[in-house]
Structure formats: structure tokens, C-alpha cells
Scaffold this active site. Structure first.
Site, PDB file in Angstrom:
ATOM      1  CG  HIS A 219      12.254  51.566  29.196  1.00 53.79           C
ATOM      2  ND1 HIS A 219      12.352  52.878  28.827  1.00 53.79           N
ATOM      3  CD2 HIS A 219      13.526  51.111  29.306  1.00 53.79           C
ATOM      4  CE1 HIS A 219      13.621  53.216  28.716  1.00 53.79           C
ATOM      5  NE2 HIS A 219      14.359  52.154  28.998  1.00 53.79           N
ATOM      6  CB  ALA A 260      21.944  49.730  30.897  1.00 58.85           C
ATOM      7  CG  HIS A 261      17.754  50.282  28.342  1.00 59.81           C
ATOM      8  ND1 HIS A 261      17.179  51.516  28.314  1.00 59.81           N
ATOM      9  CD2 HIS A 261      18.886  50.404  27.605  1.00 59.81           C
ATOM     10  CE1 HIS A 261      17.908  52.340  27.596  1.00 59.81           C
ATOM     11  NE2 HIS A 261      18.948  51.689  27.152  1.00 59.81           N
ATOM     12  N   GLY A 262      18.068  46.102  28.213  1.00 60.44           N
ATOM     13  CA  GLY A 262      18.367  45.261  27.071  1.00 60.44           C
ATOM     14  C   GLY A 262      19.657  44.481  27.148  1.00 60.44           C
TER      15      GLY A 262
END
Length: 347
Positions: A219, A260-262
Site C-alpha cells: 500500500h 477499507a482502502h480506497g
């Protein structure tokens, strides 16, 4: 004895007067401007010396209008109420008149019970060389807090004991970072509140399967919080894999949420406790997510949409619609299904 203990350990109110509050918040005063205010209490429980409010505002279904007898029989010395309720106020009470008692009581609470300013850097904190303070004298860093090099700390920031601020993190003006919060790979806006145990900027749950093995995806994104964002206790906001995870201005996130990511969340949203948002979700402005809502990868939720508690969202929700259920669908459709099942279920 119990009241004595409460007075010793409970929140301390700043003593003021009805006249001072009227002047400060632009309220109309009826009665003695020198009436002291030593605290705030619910109107049914208020005692002499305290301020209470009564309102018939119905901002949402969650607000309950109390019987008028509660106003007539209150012992509060100062009452915040609407003009049409003056006739129902008890004789001798000092009145503060406003069209929005609910809105003004929030401002008054924040002023009367405002936390005393904290300044200074505790000698038992760890401040690495290379931390940039815009105005060191205005900052508070508590015992055992850690701030690593490259971090930028704007004026009036409060970092409570045991918090961790990683390398190259920016903390905006007036932001409060509570004890045990962990922040890295992030830019935090002004006047945010990061509550106890929140984790912001750690790697997301990003893996790919190759040759039968789960391989972690590195990441490199960040977390970007706008101004006036509140992050609840033990909530996690993951950094993006290649893009940033973004939370817009004024959004309030309850305890125990997972973002979560993004993920991109718009402005002035509410996320109740236990919300889980999978990677790549886009949430519009002023969206309301009830407790324990789960949202699948890549879903888009439009502006002003609402999702009922315990719903599972697997498809896009248009702007302004209210969805609920598992899988989530339009609220009217869900209620029709529920009514049919109840009517046709066997006993």
C-alpha cells in the site's frame, strides 16, 4: 453523599449568568439578567441554579416532544424555549427566547462545559527530531505520546497521553487526538476529533492469490480527512493501496467502524457504530448509514441517501433513496416484503 461525589468527579460547568448567555448567543432575555447558571440539566430534573430547555422542534423522528406539564413544573432557574412557549413557563423563571432551543442548547453546552485548555509538551513524551510545530506554545502533547520526524503539527493541536503520530503525518489546527489513537500515512484536517484507540493509515486488507498463496499487495496511498471530521473509538480507516482513502468535511464516524482502502466518503455524512465499508466504495455527501451496515466492494451511494441498520448493500443506491434489508433494497419494497411474510407465515 452521592450528590457530593458527583459534584467532585463529574464534569465541571463554568459559572455564568443568563444575561451573559443571551449576549453571547444572541438570545432574547425575559427576566433577571443576573440569574446565575451553574450547570445544565434535562428540564424534568433541573434544580434551581441550572439551565434547561424545552422545544417542540421536530427535526427528526428521534426527537420526542415532552408534555407541556414538564415545562410548567420545572424547577430550572433559566429556561431556553421558543416564543410561543413563554406563556407556559413557570413564574419567576428567567427565559432565553429563540426559535431553535435544540440548536442553541448544543452551543451553550459546548461553552459551559468546555474543557480547560491544555498546553505544553510533557517531558515523558517522545518527540523525534525533525517534527515541525507551527506554534509550539499552543500545542499539548501528553505523557508517553509519540510524534515521529517529518510530522507537521499545526497550532492548537492536543495530543493526549499514549497517542502515536507517525512520520510525515500532518495534524490540522485545533485537532484533538485522544489517548491510544494511532495515526500514520495520513493528513488530518482542522478541528477534527480522533477518539481513543482509533487507527488511521495502516495498510488495508489487500491481497491477491498467486500459485495457491495469498500475497499481500503493498500500500502506498494515504488517508486524507477533511476539516471537522470525528472518528469514533476503536474505528479503523485504512490507507489506500494506490489511491487515497478520503473522508469529507464534517463527516462523523461512530465507534467500531471499519473503512477499507480506497474508500471515498463525502461531506457531512453520519456513520453509526459497526459500519463496515469494503474497498473502493464511493459514498456521496450527507449520507446516513445506520448501525452495522455492511457495504460490498465498489458500491456507489448517492448524495442524501439513507441505509437502515443491519443492512447489507451489494448494489448502487441512487441519490436521495432510503434502502434497508439484506440484501438492501428500497425501503417501501422491504416493508412490503416484510408485511407479506408476516401475513403468510405459518404459526
Amino acid at each position: 453523599m452521592l450528590n457530593i461525589i458527583k459534584n467532585l468527579i463529574g464534569p465541571r460547568a463554568t459559572k455564568t449568568t443568563a444575561g451573559a448567555l443571551a449576549k453571547q448567543f444572541g438570545l432574547q432575555l425575559h427576566g433577571d439578567e443576573n440569574t446565575p447558571v451553574i450547570g445544565i440539566a434535562p428540564i424534568a430534573d433541573a434544580r434551581p441554579g441550572q439551565l434547561a430547555f424545552y422545544s417542540t422542534e421536530q427535526n427528526s423522528a428521534a426527537f420526542k416532544i415532552l408534555p407541556i406539564e414538564v415545562l410548567k413544573n420545572t424547577r430550572a432557574s433559566v429556561i431556553l424555549l421558543q416564543p410561543e412557549q413563554i406563556k407556559n413557563a413557570p413564574a419567576g423563571a428567567t427565559l432565553l427566547i429563540t426559535d431553535s432551543p435544540r440548536g442553541n442548547i448544543v452551543k451553550i453546552l459546548g461553552e459551559i462545559y468546555k474543557e480547560k485548555p491544555r498546553f505544553g509538551i510533557d517531558r515523558n513524551s517522545f518527540i523525534e527530531r525533525g517534527v515541525f510545530f507551527r506554534n509550539r506554545r499552543s500545542v499539548y502533547v501528553g505523557q508517553c505520546a509519540t510524534v515521529e520526524r517529518g510530522a507537521v503539527i499545526e497550532p492548537d493541536v492536543k495530543i493526549y497521553p499514549g497517542a502515536y503520530i507517525g512520520r510525515n503525518v500532518t495534524i490540522g489546527r485545533g485537532t484533538i487526538v485522544r489517548s491510544g489513537a494511532h495515526i500514520e500515512n495520513a493528513t488530518i484536517g482542522a478541528e477534527c476529533v480522533i477518539n481513543v484507540g482509533a487507527v488511521i493509515g495502516k495498510d488495508g486488507f489487500g491481497y491477491t492469490r498467486q500459485d495457491g498463496h495469498n500475497i499481500f499487495i503493498p500500500h502506498v496511498g494515504r488517508v486524507v480527512l477533511g476539516d471537522r471530521v470525528s472518528v469514533g473509538a476503536n474505528t479503523c480507516i485504512d490507507r489506500g493501496a494506490m489511491t487515497d482513502t478520503i473522508v469529507g468535511d464534517g463527516t462523523k464516524i461512530d465507534n467500531l467502524c471499519q473503512i477499507a482502502h480506497g474508500v471515498v466518503i463525502g461531506r457531512e455524512c453520519f456513520l453509526a457504530s459497526g459500519v463496515g465499508i469494503a474497498g473502493g466504495v464511493i459514498v456521496g455527501d450527507r449520507v446516513l448509514l445506520g448501525g452495522h451496515v455492511g457495504i460490498a466492494n465498489g458500491v456507489r451511494i448517492g448524495n442524501d441517501a439513507e441505509v437502515g441498520a443491519n443492512s447489507g448493500v451489494f448494489r448502487n443506491i441512487p441519490a436521495g433513496e432510503r434502502h434497508m434489508g439484506y440484501p438492501a433494497g428500497p425501503g417501501i419494497e422491504f416493508m412490503r416484503h416484510y408485511a407479506w411474510l408476516k401475513k403468510n407465515s405459518t404459526k
